[in-house]
Write a protein that holds these residues in place. Structure first.
Motif, mmCIF file in Angstrom:
data_model
loop_
_atom_site.group_PDB
_atom_site.id
_atom_site.type_symbol
_atom_site.label_atom_id
_atom_site.label_comp_id
_atom_site.label_asym_id
_atom_site.label_seq_id
_atom_site.Cartn_x
_atom_site.Cartn_y
_atom_site.Cartn_z
ATOM 1 N N HIS A 460 25.852 -17.058 -9.111
ATOM 2 C CA HIS A 460 26.311 -15.681 -9.256
ATOM 3 C C HIS A 460 27.450 -15.621 -10.270
ATOM 4 O O HIS A 460 28.307 -16.497 -10.291
ATOM 5 C CB HIS A 460 26.832 -15.126 -7.928
ATOM 6 C CG HIS A 460 25.793 -14.988 -6.866
ATOM 7 N ND1 HIS A 460 25.375 -16.038 -6.078
ATOM 8 C CD2 HIS A 460 25.089 -13.887 -6.447
ATOM 9 C CE1 HIS A 460 24.472 -15.611 -5.218
ATOM 10 N NE2 HIS A 460 24.279 -14.310 -5.416
ATOM 11 N N GLN A 464 29.595 -14.157 -4.393
ATOM 12 C CA GLN A 464 29.155 -13.572 -3.125
ATOM 13 C C GLN A 464 30.354 -13.232 -2.232
ATOM 14 O O GLN A 464 30.328 -12.229 -1.529
ATOM 15 C CB GLN A 464 28.239 -14.550 -2.384
ATOM 16 C CG GLN A 464 26.968 -14.912 -3.120
ATOM 17 C CD GLN A 464 26.095 -15.844 -2.301
ATOM 18 O OE1 GLN A 464 25.463 -15.422 -1.333
ATOM 19 N NE2 GLN A 464 26.045 -17.113 -2.693
ATOM 20 N N ASN A 465 31.377 -14.080 -2.270
ATOM 21 C CA ASN A 465 32.532 -13.891 -1.398
ATOM 22 C C ASN A 465 33.827 -14.021 -2.199
ATOM 23 O O ASN A 465 34.547 -15.021 -2.085
ATOM 24 C CB ASN A 465 32.518 -14.916 -0.263
ATOM 25 C CG ASN A 465 31.263 -14.817 0.587
ATOM 26 O OD1 ASN A 465 31.039 -13.806 1.246
ATOM 27 N ND2 ASN A 465 30.457 -15.877 0.567
ATOM 28 N N THR A 485 25.504 -7.780 -6.409
ATOM 29 C CA THR A 485 25.750 -9.227 -6.273
ATOM 30 C C THR A 485 24.474 -10.051 -6.381
ATOM 31 O O THR A 485 24.444 -11.082 -7.058
ATOM 32 C CB THR A 485 26.460 -9.530 -4.935
ATOM 33 O OG1 THR A 485 27.710 -8.843 -4.905
ATOM 34 C CG2 THR A 485 26.713 -11.036 -4.793
ATOM 35 N N HIS A 486 23.407 -9.603 -5.722
ATOM 36 C CA HIS A 486 22.194 -10.418 -5.648
ATOM 37 C C HIS A 486 21.092 -9.965 -6.602
ATOM 38 O O HIS A 486 19.951 -10.420 -6.490
ATOM 39 C CB HIS A 486 21.662 -10.436 -4.217
ATOM 40 C CG HIS A 486 22.602 -11.081 -3.243
ATOM 41 N ND1 HIS A 486 23.234 -12.267 -3.506
ATOM 42 C CD2 HIS A 486 22.994 -10.684 -1.997
ATOM 43 C CE1 HIS A 486 23.987 -12.599 -2.465
ATOM 44 N NE2 HIS A 486 23.876 -11.650 -1.540
#
Length: 552
Positions: A460, A464-465, A485-486
């Motif tokens: 990514h 993600q976090n 994000t995805h």
């Protein structure tokens, strides 16, 4: 139907009345120290505790040969145990003091010639082609005292030849077993071995029946593969004068392909049958290739396999250079790495067999697009295979490659559905890595043949976090992070060798430390040269560009 014989037989009769061939399709001798000690300990326990009872040694599956002078059989199942007993007799002969026991053991190994009785010289167990163990057997089994050559046997146990190394170890293990036994114990044990241990054997003159019995009875050891059985059937249909030649052709192909040989045979099955496989590979050949397609067993089958292996080396593995362009090689490379199966290979092999290099890259492009799109659009495996079989049938139907490539129906793709799936959240989907590979391929200039795509992973850009105090939190709202994000536009390929602990860095620092030096490998990573920050406008633009390029 050929007659099938089943009976039990004690070791003495087995090694005096039967002659054995370990055929070329059989595996090497692979019993290790534990296998041998287990057998010896069980036999010794039976000898000491139940000396008057029969001891069951297992089953043998045998195929009667056409040899009329001897009661000769090919061994389909039981060769590991038979070979162990063969060497056991040599060791027992060499440790025995009693001359009668020595003679009995040697006679079970070797028949001395007697011209007055018209008896030829002959060894009890013959290995054909595979592993070339004849010299070893002559030196350490046939020769009186051969099993006592401890130093030579220790050296042979290190031999790269699998059968020789295991046979040498077997003789050393059996010799060690006898090392603490008295001469009286050895004589009594020798008498017990001759009478009480028994095999159950099943024999027939039909190869098919023999293999069928093998399949039913075999529940131990290393089973034969479909390739082993097909080889035996086909070599058996070839005249004796040419059997070794064609067996060697088969073995060379099998050796080159290794564990992929059965899969390669399944490609040939698909090329010939052009329908989904419903049976195991052996039955598919017997019912659909030999019976329905009328392919001749023997030379014709081996030559067909050889022809497609040559083509395979030209257009799949590139072991034989036919000057294919890098754009072809690179597309094939990502297909092999990223697609969920190799079901598309038969179509490419059949195309090359018929049209050679003419328009082959254009065909591969259409084949890849059709197969990958069907997969991404979640067509069932059966439907995907049906579509590939339609391509195979079309290859056979059309007289020119141009006519084939104009057939829009067989290469048709639901582009609306494809766009929908590519526009959604793709991270975590099986096809995500492949789609990114495909995009990198489409951006590349194909100046070189890419071959190091196995060490990559999907990363990514927007993490993600992200950490709560990072720039990511300032640049993206929670809803925007959930949205982007995805998605495809937020994903890149990186080398797995990169430190994953850096993945949560802010964009500018990630650019400097994470991707520096890697942008030359993956063309799309030039975004890290183009942009100084990452936001929804860039993601939207990139999503549109990537999706359109992939669908086109």
């Amino acid at each position: 139907m050929a007659e099938i014989t089943a009976d039990k037989i004690e070791v003495n009769s087995l090694f005096n009345n039967f002659w054995f061939l370990i055929p070329e399709y059989q595996r090497s001798y692979v019993w290790n120290t534990d296998n041998i000690n287990d057998l010896l300990d069980d036999l010794w326990y039976a000898f000491k505790n139940k000396p008057y009872d029969e001891y069951f040694l297992g089953s043998l599956v045998l195929k009667k040969t056409s040899e009329t002078k001897f009661n000769e059989f090919e061994v389909l199942d039981g060769q590991q145990r038979l070979t162990t007993f063969f060497m056991f007799m040599a060791v027992l002969r060499d440790v025995a003091i009693d001359d009668d026991l020595k003679e009995a053991c040697h006679d079970r190994i070797f028949q001395k010639a007697n011209k007055f009785k018209k008896i030829p010289e002959r060894i009890r167990l013959i290995y054909k082609i595979r592993d070339n163990v004849e010299t070893f057997i002559n030196d350490y089994v046939l020769e009186n005292g051969g099993s006592n050559k401890t130093d030579d046997l220790k050296e042979s146990s290190k031999n790269k030849n699998i059968s020789i190394s295991h046979m040498a170890n077997a003789i050393l293990t059996i010799s060690k077993f006898f090392s603490n036994k008295s001469s009286t114990e050895i004589e009594n044990f020798g008498e017990f071995i001759a009478e009480k241990p028994v095999f159950i054997y099943v024999s027939t003159e039909s190869m098919e029946d023999a293999f069928r019995m093998f399949t039913i009875l075999n529940n131990r050891g290393v089973p034969l593969t479909n390739a082993d059985i097909l080889k035996s059937i086909n070599i058996g249909f070839i005249e004796n004068s040419e059997q070794e030649k064609y067996a060697q052709i088969w073995e060379n192909i099998e050796s080159d392909l290794g564990g992929d040989f059965d899969r390669f045979l399944s490609f040939i099955r698909t090329i010939k049958v052009k329908e989904k496989a419903r049976l195991n590979l052996l039955d598919e050949f017997n019912e659909n290739i030999y019976t329905k397609n009328k392919l001749e067993k023997g030379k014709k089958t081996v030559e067909l396999i050889q022809k497609h292996k040559v083509n395979y080396d030209k257009v799949i593995t590139f072991k034989e250079d036919i000057n294919l362009e890098n754009e072809y090689k690179n597309l094939l490379t990502i297909m092999q790495i990223g697609l969920p199966s190799t079901d598309w290979i038969p179509s490419l092999l059949l195309y090359f067999d018929k049209f050679k290099k003419e328009n082959i890259f254009h065909f591969l492009e259409k084949l890849e697009y059709k197969f990958s799109s069907d997969w991404i659009n979640q067509l069932t495996p059966t439907k995907r295979i049906d579509n590939l079989n339609s391509i195979l049938k079309a290859i056979e139907k059309y007289q020119t490659s141009n006519d084939l490539l104009k057939d829009q129906e067989i290469f048709a793709v639901d582009k609306t559905e494809l766009k929908r799936r590519l526009s959604g959240k793709v991270y975590g989907r099986r096809f995500a890595r492949y789609i990114l590979l495909k995009y990198e391929y489409l951006l590349g200039d194909n100046t070189v043949h890419l071959s190091d795509y196995n060490t990559i992973s999907v990363e990514h850009v927007l993490p993600q976090n992200p950490k709560l105090d990072s720039q990511w939190i300032k640049d993206f709202s929670e809803d925007e992070r959930n949205e982007w994000t995805h998605k495809l536009s937020n994903l890149v390929l990186i080398s797995k060798r990169k430190n994953s602990s850096l993945s949560n860095l802010d964009f500018t620092e990630k650019n400097r430390r994470y991707f520096k030096g890697r942008i030359d490998v993956f063309p799309s990573n030039k975004i890290f040269q183009t942009y100084n920050r990452w936001n929804t406008e860039i993601l939207t633009e990139r999503q549109k560009t990537m999706t359109e390029k992939l669908i086109k």
